[in-house]
Design a protein around this motif. Sequence first.
Motif, PDB file in Angstrom:
ATOM      1  N   GLN A 155       0.815  -1.262  -0.092  1.00  0.00           N
ATOM      2  CA  GLN A 155      -0.069   0.111  -0.005  1.00  0.00           C
ATOM      3  C   GLN A 155       0.917   1.393  -0.106  1.00  0.00           C
ATOM      4  O   GLN A 155       0.492   2.439  -0.565  1.00  0.00           O
ATOM      5  CB  GLN A 155      -0.905  -0.038   1.350  1.00  0.00           C
ATOM      6  N   GLN A 156       2.172   1.098   0.770  1.00  0.00           N
ATOM      7  CA  GLN A 156       3.046   2.130   0.697  1.00  0.00           C
ATOM      8  C   GLN A 156       3.399   2.440  -0.868  1.00  0.00           C
ATOM      9  O   GLN A 156       3.591   3.544  -1.094  1.00  0.00           O
ATOM     10  CB  GLN A 156       4.168   2.121   1.718  1.00  0.00           C
ATOM     11  N   LEU A 157       3.824   1.277  -1.377  1.00  0.00           N
ATOM     12  CA  LEU A 157       4.509   1.523  -2.545  1.00  0.00           C
ATOM     13  C   LEU A 157       3.735   1.671  -3.713  1.00  0.00           C
ATOM     14  O   LEU A 157       4.170   2.417  -4.719  1.00  0.00           O
ATOM     15  CB  LEU A 157       5.270   0.117  -3.027  1.00  0.00           C
ATOM     16  N   SER A 158       2.444   1.726  -3.557  1.00  0.00           N
ATOM     17  CA  SER A 158       1.536   1.997  -4.670  1.00  0.00           C
ATOM     18  C   SER A 158       1.210   3.463  -4.664  1.00  0.00           C
ATOM     19  O   SER A 158       0.806   3.956  -5.912  1.00  0.00           O
ATOM     20  CB  SER A 158       0.151   1.335  -4.330  1.00  0.00           C
ATOM     21  N   VAL A 159       1.782   4.508  -3.842  1.00  0.00           N
ATOM     22  CA  VAL A 159       1.592   5.824  -3.946  1.00  0.00           C
ATOM     23  C   VAL A 159       2.867   6.462  -4.385  1.00  0.00           C
ATOM     24  O   VAL A 159       2.922   7.621  -4.344  1.00  0.00           O
ATOM     25  CB  VAL A 159       1.042   6.365  -2.810  1.00  0.00           C
ATOM     26  N   LEU A 160       4.055   5.562  -4.444  1.00  0.00           N
ATOM     27  CA  LEU A 160       5.376   6.093  -4.588  1.00  0.00           C
ATOM     28  C   LEU A 160       5.549   6.406  -6.400  1.00  0.00           C
ATOM     29  O   LEU A 160       4.891   5.665  -6.982  1.00  0.00           O
ATOM     30  CB  LEU A 160       6.462   5.100  -4.319  1.00  0.00           C
ATOM     31  N   LYS A 161       6.536   7.474  -6.505  1.00  0.00           N
ATOM     32  CA  LYS A 161       7.040   7.646  -7.906  1.00  0.00           C
ATOM     33  C   LYS A 161       7.844   6.460  -8.429  1.00  0.00           C
ATOM     34  O   LYS A 161       8.428   5.861  -7.564  1.00  0.00           O
ATOM     35  CB  LYS A 161       7.856   8.826  -8.057  1.00  0.00           C
ATOM     36  N   THR A 162       7.769   6.276  -9.696  1.00  0.00           N
ATOM     37  CA  THR A 162       8.643   5.182 -10.220  1.00  0.00           C
ATOM     38  C   THR A 162      10.283   5.101  -9.914  1.00  0.00           C
ATOM     39  O   THR A 162      10.587   4.165  -9.587  1.00  0.00           O
ATOM     40  CB  THR A 162       8.498   5.227 -11.749  1.00  0.00           C
ATOM     41  N   ASN A 163      10.508   6.469  -9.829  1.00  0.00           N
ATOM     42  CA  ASN A 163      12.133   6.250  -9.745  1.00  0.00           C
ATOM     43  C   ASN A 163      12.692   5.868  -8.258  1.00  0.00           C
ATOM     44  O   ASN A 163      13.576   5.312  -7.800  1.00  0.00           O
ATOM     45  CB  ASN A 163      12.604   7.596  -9.888  1.00  0.00           C
ATOM     46  N   ARG A 164      11.484   6.267  -7.468  1.00  0.00           N
ATOM     47  CA  ARG A 164      11.525   5.769  -5.981  1.00  0.00           C
ATOM     48  C   ARG A 164      11.352   4.536  -5.712  1.00  0.00           C
ATOM     49  O   ARG A 164      12.173   3.614  -4.858  1.00  0.00           O
ATOM     50  CB  ARG A 164      10.814   6.640  -5.074  1.00  0.00           C
ATOM     51  N   LEU A 165      10.493   3.696  -6.555  1.00  0.00           N
ATOM     52  CA  LEU A 165      10.254   2.380  -6.821  1.00  0.00           C
ATOM     53  C   LEU A 165      11.376   1.418  -7.080  1.00  0.00           C
ATOM     54  O   LEU A 165      11.683   0.399  -6.438  1.00  0.00           O
ATOM     55  CB  LEU A 165       9.189   1.902  -7.541  1.00  0.00           C
ATOM     56  N   LEU A 166      12.261   1.927  -7.937  1.00  0.00           N
ATOM     57  CA  LEU A 166      13.511   1.471  -8.403  1.00  0.00           C
ATOM     58  C   LEU A 166      14.262   1.044  -7.004  1.00  0.00           C
ATOM     59  O   LEU A 166      14.859  -0.016  -7.016  1.00  0.00           O
ATOM     60  CB  LEU A 166      14.372   2.338  -9.346  1.00  0.00           C
ATOM     61  N   THR A 167      14.652   2.104  -5.983  1.00  0.00           N
ATOM     62  CA  THR A 167      15.161   1.870  -4.768  1.00  0.00           C
ATOM     63  C   THR A 167      14.848   0.740  -4.025  1.00  0.00           C
ATOM     64  O   THR A 167      15.772  -0.263  -3.568  1.00  0.00           O
ATOM     65  CB  THR A 167      15.032   3.030  -3.972  1.00  0.00           C
TER      66      THR A 167
END
Length: 398
Positions: A155-167
């Motif tokens: 649920q936290q990941l679903s609202v993050l920007k793509t570049n931050r998801l890469l981290t």
Amino acid sequence: MYFLINILGIFVVMAVVFLCSPQKKKVKWRPILSLLVLELLVTWFMLGTKIGGSVINVIASFFSWLIDCAKDGIAFAFPSVMSNPTVDFFFSALLPIIFVVTFFDILSYFGILTWLIDKIGWVISKVSKLPKLESFFSIQMMFLGNTEALAVIRQQLSVLKTNRLLTFGIMSMSSISGSIIGSYLAMVPATYVFTAIPLNCLNALILASILNPVEVKKDEDIIYVPPKEEKKDFFSTISNSMMVGMNMVIVILAMVIGYVALTSCVNGILGLIMHGLTIQKIFSYIFSPFAFLLGLSWNDTMYVAQLMGMKLATNEFVAMMDLKTQLQSLPPHTAAVATTFLVSFANFSTVGMIYGTYNSLFKEDEKSAVIGKNVWKLLVSGIAVSLLSAAIVGLFVW
């Protein structure tokens, strides 16, 4: 001399990763240095004090209890399988995901996990000067494993920007799963297994900060809390969690089978070119300079490099089974760095597992595609984290 080479190895690994970073000017060195100092203290605490070992054992016992609960459910469905002395990877490592995801979703339902993410993330982020969610994730995946940890904070990941998801994808290469710790302990020394786990997680933060530095504004450094209207009833929540867990098991299983089979196929082709040539042997020669920088003699260098190749091309279980047969004849330093290097999921099949997890968690193609476009970053991070952890442990064992 070997001690100095070991120290040099730490700087070389950091330098190589920095050279691979596409955004060198954005790298912040103060948090990285703070985490390195913290790692040295943690390693001393774990290897040099009895209290440190006791603390880790207590934490490990909790996660072992979770896995035992999961095994009770698996045994109900597959009693004949679970009664065997050895249980296949699918039953021992994958199926427990269903219960682990459900357990932590229950904690999220009652606000416990959200509170923990906020508070523990705040403490780690104060030390590292990194965002709360990334900081908590580094601790969370210490025993949950990459796929389970990603599912828990989906649920936290679903609202993050793509570049931050890469981290989070990069960091996920450096974890293990609590469900397989027992298997590790049957093959290699427990001391180095439990020392490697927190070091890997802190190093994952360090190397993700170098390979994918991301600016997170203060108003974005928050823990996402779903609005009340999105909150389902308790039984709908846990039922959905079980289905999410089962979907992840299927996707991950497909990825693991595919990547292991692909490695076997490549080895078959290489064998036609040159008898006995395998991708593991190729990687062993590539890794030999790095193995030498861990402060090893030449003979031990080639053996540890071979283990590194085995781990990357297949998995850590294959390499650990080989190491188990040689432990008695190896010097303490060699045994320590070899064991520490092997304690993580950093290999080709793990990339597939992470990609499969992102596919199952996110409906948007763009979010899951961020892994496929940056496979090299995941591999560089996973290998470098293992090398860095091994080098730090090596400083304390001779």
